[in-house]
Design a protein around this motif. Structure first.
Motif, PDB file in Angstrom:
ATOM      1  N   ILE A  98       0.843  -1.193   0.000  1.00 53.37           N
ATOM      2  CA  ILE A  98       0.000   0.000   0.000  1.00 53.37           C
ATOM      3  C   ILE A  98       0.880   1.244   0.000  1.00 53.37           C
ATOM      4  O   ILE A  98       1.831   1.342   0.765  1.00 53.37           O
ATOM      5  CB  ILE A  98      -0.934   0.010   1.232  1.00 53.37           C
ATOM      6  CG1 ILE A  98      -1.866  -1.203   1.193  1.00 53.37           C
ATOM      7  CG2 ILE A  98      -1.730   1.309   1.301  1.00 53.37           C
ATOM      8  CD1 ILE A  98      -2.696  -1.381   2.438  1.00 53.37           C
ATOM      9  N   ASP A  99       0.568   2.191  -0.879  1.00 54.15           N
ATOM     10  CA  ASP A  99       1.294   3.462  -0.935  1.00 54.15           C
ATOM     11  C   ASP A  99       0.661   4.424   0.065  1.00 54.15           C
ATOM     12  O   ASP A  99      -0.347   5.067  -0.226  1.00 54.15           O
ATOM     13  CB  ASP A  99       1.244   4.039  -2.349  1.00 54.15           C
ATOM     14  CG  ASP A  99       1.964   5.373  -2.455  1.00 54.15           C
ATOM     15  OD1 ASP A  99       2.612   5.808  -1.470  1.00 54.15           O
ATOM     16  OD2 ASP A  99       1.878   5.992  -3.528  1.00 54.15           O
ATOM     17  N   TYR A 100       1.252   4.528   1.232  1.00 50.27           N
ATOM     18  CA  TYR A 100       0.698   5.364   2.288  1.00 50.27           C
ATOM     19  C   TYR A 100       1.019   6.842   2.101  1.00 50.27           C
ATOM     20  O   TYR A 100       0.540   7.680   2.854  1.00 50.27           O
ATOM     21  CB  TYR A 100       1.181   4.893   3.655  1.00 50.27           C
ATOM     22  CG  TYR A 100       0.543   3.597   4.062  1.00 50.27           C
ATOM     23  CD1 TYR A 100      -0.744   3.563   4.559  1.00 50.27           C
ATOM     24  CD2 TYR A 100       1.227   2.390   3.918  1.00 50.27           C
ATOM     25  CE1 TYR A 100      -1.349   2.376   4.916  1.00 50.27           C
ATOM     26  CE2 TYR A 100       0.634   1.194   4.276  1.00 50.27           C
ATOM     27  CZ  TYR A 100      -0.651   1.203   4.774  1.00 50.27           C
ATOM     28  OH  TYR A 100      -1.234   0.018   5.122  1.00 50.27           O
ATOM     29  N   SER A 101       1.829   7.176   1.101  1.00 50.35           N
ATOM     30  CA  SER A 101       2.119   8.592   0.862  1.00 50.35           C
ATOM     31  C   SER A 101       1.008   9.247   0.037  1.00 50.35           C
ATOM     32  O   SER A 101       0.957  10.466  -0.070  1.00 50.35           O
ATOM     33  CB  SER A 101       3.461   8.749   0.146  1.00 50.35           C
ATOM     34  OG  SER A 101       3.399   8.182  -1.147  1.00 50.35           O
ATOM     35  N   ALA A 102       0.121   8.449  -0.531  1.00 50.11           N
ATOM     36  CA  ALA A 102      -0.982   8.969  -1.353  1.00 50.11           C
ATOM     37  C   ALA A 102      -2.290   8.945  -0.566  1.00 50.11           C
ATOM     38  O   ALA A 102      -2.466   8.125   0.336  1.00 50.11           O
ATOM     39  CB  ALA A 102      -1.133   8.121  -2.614  1.00 50.11           C
ATOM     40  N   GLN A 103      -3.174   9.845  -0.917  1.00 47.00           N
ATOM     41  CA  GLN A 103      -4.502   9.877  -0.300  1.00 47.00           C
ATOM     42  C   GLN A 103      -5.242   8.583  -0.630  1.00 47.00           C
ATOM     43  O   GLN A 103      -5.164   8.085  -1.756  1.00 47.00           O
ATOM     44  CB  GLN A 103      -5.316  11.047  -0.856  1.00 47.00           C
ATOM     45  CG  GLN A 103      -5.073  12.356  -0.171  1.00 47.00           C
ATOM     46  CD  GLN A 103      -5.963  12.555   1.052  1.00 47.00           C
ATOM     47  OE1 GLN A 103      -6.644  11.661   1.536  1.00 47.00           O
ATOM     48  NE2 GLN A 103      -5.929  13.762   1.573  1.00 47.00           N
ATOM     49  N   PRO A 104      -5.964   8.008   0.326  1.00 43.26           N
ATOM     50  CA  PRO A 104      -6.783   6.834   0.023  1.00 43.26           C
ATOM     51  C   PRO A 104      -8.026   7.240  -0.765  1.00 43.26           C
ATOM     52  O   PRO A 104      -8.316   8.425  -0.918  1.00 43.26           O
ATOM     53  CB  PRO A 104      -7.168   6.307   1.411  1.00 43.26           C
ATOM     54  CG  PRO A 104      -7.133   7.517   2.287  1.00 43.26           C
ATOM     55  CD  PRO A 104      -6.058   8.407   1.718  1.00 43.26           C
ATOM     56  N   VAL A 105      -8.748   6.264  -1.253  1.00 43.79           N
ATOM     57  CA  VAL A 105     -10.014   6.510  -1.952  1.00 43.79           C
ATOM     58  C   VAL A 105     -11.112   5.865  -1.120  1.00 43.79           C
ATOM     59  O   VAL A 105     -11.038   4.664  -0.863  1.00 43.79           O
ATOM     60  CB  VAL A 105      -9.990   5.921  -3.376  1.00 43.79           C
ATOM     61  CG1 VAL A 105     -11.339   6.106  -4.049  1.00 43.79           C
ATOM     62  CG2 VAL A 105      -8.869   6.526  -4.189  1.00 43.79           C
TER      63      VAL A 105
END
Length: 91
Positions: A67-74
């Motif tokens: 999971i890319d935690y640096s990006a906002q989730p959807v």
């Protein structure tokens, strides 16, 4: 061959299996509350530690690498909540 038909997702529909259902609301920054799992009449209701179960699945599935935690989730979080999540990553 006939024309293709595409299904559009429907909005989530609440489902109630029992009129005695209980909700356990909590906020993003609060731990997931434990709850009693209703069983058949006369059976002892076990306490479910959903946060513990999810934590174990997270570790065993190595989701921290997936999971890319640096990006906002959807769907996206409010900016102050996203910053709070980022501070947890850095801790």
């Amino acid at each position: 061959m006939g024309a293709s038909h595409f299904c559009r997702p429907h909005p989530p529909t609440p489902v109630c299996f029992s009129c005695d259902a209980e909700l356990y609301p909590f906020k993003l920054r609060e731990p997931i509350p434990q709850f009693l799992l209703p069983l058949q009449s006369g059976d002892e209701e076990p306490v479910v530690d959903l946060a513990g179960v999810l934590g174990q699945v997270y570790q065993e599935a190595a989701l921290d690498f997936a999971i890319d935690y640096s990006a906002q989730p959807v769907p996206t979080l409010r900016e102050r909540d996203f910053q709070w999540v980022q501070s947890l990553r850095e801790a």
